[in-house]
Design a protein around this motif. Sequence first.
Motif, PDB file in Angstrom:
ATOM      1  N   GLY A 166       0.835  -1.191   0.000  1.00  0.00           N
ATOM      2  CA  GLY A 166       0.000   0.000   0.000  1.00  0.00           C
ATOM      3  C   GLY A 166       0.871   1.243   0.000  1.00  0.00           C
ATOM      4  N   GLY A 167       0.292   2.391  -0.318  1.00  0.00           N
ATOM      5  CA  GLY A 167       1.041   3.632  -0.325  1.00  0.00           C
ATOM      6  C   GLY A 167       1.829   3.842  -1.611  1.00  0.00           C
ATOM      7  N   PRO A 168       2.653   4.888  -1.653  1.00  0.00           N
ATOM      8  CA  PRO A 168       3.356   5.259  -2.888  1.00  0.00           C
ATOM      9  C   PRO A 168       4.400   4.250  -3.359  1.00  0.00           C
ATOM     10  CG  PRO A 168       4.124   6.592  -1.046  1.00  0.00           C
ATOM     11  CD  PRO A 168       2.924   5.841  -0.556  1.00  0.00           C
ATOM     12  N   LEU A 169       4.888   3.402  -2.449  1.00  0.00           N
ATOM     13  CA  LEU A 169       5.905   2.417  -2.834  1.00  0.00           C
ATOM     14  C   LEU A 169       5.348   0.997  -2.807  1.00  0.00           C
ATOM     15  CD1 LEU A 169       9.123   3.771  -1.079  1.00  0.00           C
ATOM     16  CD2 LEU A 169       8.382   4.065  -3.429  1.00  0.00           C
ATOM     17  N   ALA A 170       4.061   0.868  -3.005  1.00  0.00           N
ATOM     18  CA  ALA A 170       3.420  -0.452  -2.985  1.00  0.00           C
ATOM     19  C   ALA A 170       4.058  -1.378  -4.005  1.00  0.00           C
ATOM     20  CB  ALA A 170       1.929  -0.313  -3.293  1.00  0.00           C
ATOM     21  N   GLY A 171       4.453  -2.569  -3.537  1.00  0.00           N
ATOM     22  CA  GLY A 171       4.990  -3.584  -4.430  1.00  0.00           C
ATOM     23  C   GLY A 171       6.402  -3.341  -4.923  1.00  0.00           C
ATOM     24  N   LYS A 172       7.113  -2.368  -4.344  1.00  0.00           N
ATOM     25  CA  LYS A 172       8.452  -2.049  -4.826  1.00  0.00           C
ATOM     26  C   LYS A 172       9.543  -2.936  -4.230  1.00  0.00           C
ATOM     27  CE  LYS A 172       7.258   1.334  -7.515  1.00  0.00           C
ATOM     28  NZ  LYS A 172       7.412   1.223  -8.981  1.00  0.00           N
ATOM     29  N   GLY A 173       9.194  -3.785  -3.300  1.00  0.00           N
ATOM     30  CA  GLY A 173      10.189  -4.682  -2.727  1.00  0.00           C
ATOM     31  C   GLY A 173      10.785  -4.130  -1.447  1.00  0.00           C
ATOM     32  N   VAL A 174      11.318  -5.040  -0.634  1.00  0.00           N
ATOM     33  CA  VAL A 174      11.843  -4.665   0.684  1.00  0.00           C
ATOM     34  C   VAL A 174      13.008  -3.689   0.577  1.00  0.00           C
ATOM     35  CG1 VAL A 174      12.934  -5.540   2.788  1.00  0.00           C
ATOM     36  CG2 VAL A 174      11.074  -6.825   1.729  1.00  0.00           C
ATOM     37  N   VAL A 175      13.951  -3.949  -0.330  1.00  0.00           N
ATOM     38  CA  VAL A 175      15.155  -3.116  -0.433  1.00  0.00           C
ATOM     39  C   VAL A 175      14.788  -1.664  -0.733  1.00  0.00           C
ATOM     40  CG1 VAL A 175      17.312  -2.762  -1.689  1.00  0.00           C
ATOM     41  CG2 VAL A 175      16.564  -5.086  -1.148  1.00  0.00           C
ATOM     42  N   ARG A 176      13.931  -1.465  -1.717  1.00  0.00           N
ATOM     43  CA  ARG A 176      13.542  -0.098  -2.110  1.00  0.00           C
ATOM     44  C   ARG A 176      12.725   0.573  -1.019  1.00  0.00           C
ATOM     45  NH1 ARG A 176      12.733   4.280  -2.608  1.00  0.00           N
ATOM     46  NH2 ARG A 176      12.029   5.562  -4.371  1.00  0.00           N
ATOM     47  N   ARG A 177      11.806  -0.138  -0.393  1.00  0.00           N
ATOM     48  CA  ARG A 177      10.955   0.462   0.628  1.00  0.00           C
ATOM     49  C   ARG A 177      11.763   0.859   1.853  1.00  0.00           C
ATOM     50  NH1 ARG A 177       8.413  -3.420   2.532  1.00  0.00           N
ATOM     51  NH2 ARG A 177       7.129  -2.160   3.931  1.00  0.00           N
ATOM     52  N   MET A 178      12.701   0.008   2.271  1.00  0.00           N
ATOM     53  CA  MET A 178      13.513   0.338   3.444  1.00  0.00           C
ATOM     54  C   MET A 178      14.424   1.526   3.165  1.00  0.00           C
ATOM     55  SD  MET A 178      12.559  -1.521   5.918  1.00  0.00           S
ATOM     56  CE  MET A 178      11.337  -2.831   6.021  1.00  0.00           C
ATOM     57  N   ALA A 179      14.902   1.628   1.930  1.00  0.00           N
ATOM     58  CA  ALA A 179      15.747   2.767   1.580  1.00  0.00           C
ATOM     59  C   ALA A 179      14.987   4.082   1.754  1.00  0.00           C
ATOM     60  CB  ALA A 179      16.244   2.624   0.145  1.00  0.00           C
ATOM     61  N   GLU A 180      13.678   4.043   1.521  1.00  0.00           N
ATOM     62  CA  GLU A 180      12.849   5.240   1.643  1.00  0.00           C
ATOM     63  C   GLU A 180      12.848   5.786   3.068  1.00  0.00           C
ATOM     64  OE1 GLU A 180      10.191   8.258   0.367  1.00  0.00           O
ATOM     65  OE2 GLU A 180      11.480   6.877  -0.741  1.00  0.00           O
ATOM     66  N   ILE A 181      13.028   4.912   4.061  1.00  0.00           N
ATOM     67  CA  ILE A 181      13.036   5.378   5.458  1.00  0.00           C
ATOM     68  C   ILE A 181      14.454   5.372   6.033  1.00  0.00           C
ATOM     69  CG2 ILE A 181      10.644   4.704   5.880  1.00  0.00           C
ATOM     70  CD1 ILE A 181      11.663   2.195   7.286  1.00  0.00           C
ATOM     71  N   GLY A 182      15.449   5.378   5.138  1.00  0.00           N
ATOM     72  CA  GLY A 182      16.832   5.512   5.569  1.00  0.00           C
ATOM     73  C   GLY A 182      17.504   4.249   6.057  1.00  0.00           C
ATOM     74  N   VAL A 183      16.916   3.094   5.737  1.00  0.00           N
ATOM     75  CA  VAL A 183      17.501   1.815   6.143  1.00  0.00           C
ATOM     76  C   VAL A 183      18.098   1.142   4.919  1.00  0.00           C
ATOM     77  CG1 VAL A 183      17.056  -0.468   7.116  1.00  0.00           C
ATOM     78  CG2 VAL A 183      15.855   1.540   8.034  1.00  0.00           C
ATOM     79  N   THR A 184      19.380   0.821   4.985  1.00  0.00           N
ATOM     80  CA  THR A 184      20.062   0.159   3.870  1.00  0.00           C
ATOM     81  C   THR A 184      20.071  -1.339   4.095  1.00  0.00           C
ATOM     82  OG1 THR A 184      21.500   2.070   3.509  1.00  0.00           O
ATOM     83  CG2 THR A 184      22.224  -0.036   2.586  1.00  0.00           C
ATOM     84  N   VAL A 185      19.416  -2.071   3.213  1.00  0.00           N
ATOM     85  CA  VAL A 185      19.430  -3.532   3.285  1.00  0.00           C
ATOM     86  C   VAL A 185      20.682  -4.019   2.579  1.00  0.00           C
ATOM     87  CG1 VAL A 185      18.239  -5.664   2.649  1.00  0.00           C
ATOM     88  CG2 VAL A 185      16.913  -3.655   3.349  1.00  0.00           C
ATOM     89  N   SER A 186      21.533  -4.718   3.317  1.00  0.00           N
ATOM     90  CA  SER A 186      22.836  -5.092   2.755  1.00  0.00           C
ATOM     91  C   SER A 186      22.991  -6.586   2.490  1.00  0.00           C
ATOM     92  CB  SER A 186      23.962  -4.636   3.696  1.00  0.00           C
ATOM     93  OG  SER A 186      23.807  -5.230   4.982  1.00  0.00           O
ATOM     94  N   ARG A 187      22.136  -7.413   3.101  1.00  0.00           N
ATOM     95  CA  ARG A 187      22.270  -8.851   2.861  1.00  0.00           C
ATOM     96  C   ARG A 187      20.958  -9.563   3.167  1.00  0.00           C
ATOM     97  NH1 ARG A 187      23.544 -12.112   7.540  1.00  0.00           N
ATOM     98  NH2 ARG A 187      23.619 -10.821   9.423  1.00  0.00           N
ATOM     99  N   ALA A 188      20.852 -10.754   2.615  1.00  0.00           N
ATOM    100  CA  ALA A 188      19.698 -11.614   2.885  1.00  0.00           C
ATOM    101  C   ALA A 188      20.214 -13.009   3.178  1.00  0.00           C
ATOM    102  CB  ALA A 188      18.754 -11.643   1.688  1.00  0.00           C
ATOM    103  N   ARG A 189      19.494 -13.705   4.008  1.00  0.00           N
ATOM    104  CA  ARG A 189      19.858 -15.087   4.338  1.00  0.00           C
ATOM    105  C   ARG A 189      18.662 -15.982   4.055  1.00  0.00           C
ATOM    106  NH1 ARG A 189      22.751 -17.031   9.992  1.00  0.00           N
ATOM    107  NH2 ARG A 189      23.078 -19.222   9.421  1.00  0.00           N
TER     108      ARG A 189
END
Length: 251
Positions: A166-189
Amino acid sequence: MREQSSYLRIADVLGQRIADQEWSPGDQLPPRSQLAKECGVSEAVIRRAQEALIAKGVLEARSGAGTYVAHPRNRLLMVRGQEREQQESPFRADMAALGLKGTWDARSDAMVPAPADIAARLGVPEGDYCVRTAYEYLVDGKPSHLSTSWEPYSLTGGTLVVMPDGGPLAGKGVVRRMAEIGVTVSRARERTEPGHANAEEAVLLGVQRGALVTRIERTYYSDEGRAVETADIVVPAAGCAIEYEVPISPR
C-alpha cells in the motif's frame, strides 16, 4: 516396513507404465481394485502409491471422479541472487524476462503480535507488534507460489511504507521500501527445506494436499545487522525450479 517398500515399488511400477504411455495425460487410471489385483497387493498399497505420485505431480485426484494422469506442466525457473534483489519488483522482473506476466494478491495486517519463531528471526521480543503480509503470486493468472512476510512495526510504523503493498511504494520490494526510510538492506539469508503442501496451501496453489514443495525461510538484514523483514515462501516443486546465483569477486 514391508508396506512402505511395497507402495514405493508400486509407485515405480505405475510411474513406468505412464512413462511407457500405457496411460496418457488426461487418462483416468483403472479402479484401485483392478490395479491391486494386477499388482498382487492390497488396495491400501495402491492408494498410498497413487498418493505418492500425486505428491510428485505425476497423477491428479479429481473429487468424486477418480485418479488421472496429470498433464505435464512447464516448470518456471526461479533465480535467486544478488542481481535479482536490485530490482524494485523482483518477481515481476523475473517473469517479464521469461515473457510472462507476474502479478500478486496481498493482504496486510498491522500490529500482529510476533509468534516465538518469528520474533527469534527478527531479533525482537515475542509478542512485539509486526506487519504481517500474505502474498499469493500468479503467473499469467495461475498460482505460482506463496509468501508470508513479517516486518517489525517499530521500524516502519508511522511511515509511508508501513504497508508493503500500500502507499506510494506499494509492491516495490523490501530493499527499495527500506531505503525510503533511511535503512540500507545489505544482505539476505535464506534456508531451504523440502516439505509437503498442507490443506490451505494446496487450495491456494492449485495442487494436491501433500504435494512436494520447497520451503524458503528468508530474512533481510540492514547494514547495521538488524533483521528488517522475514518471510516464509512456499514453492510447489512440480511447478518451479529454484536456482541460486552467487557472485564471486576476483582477488
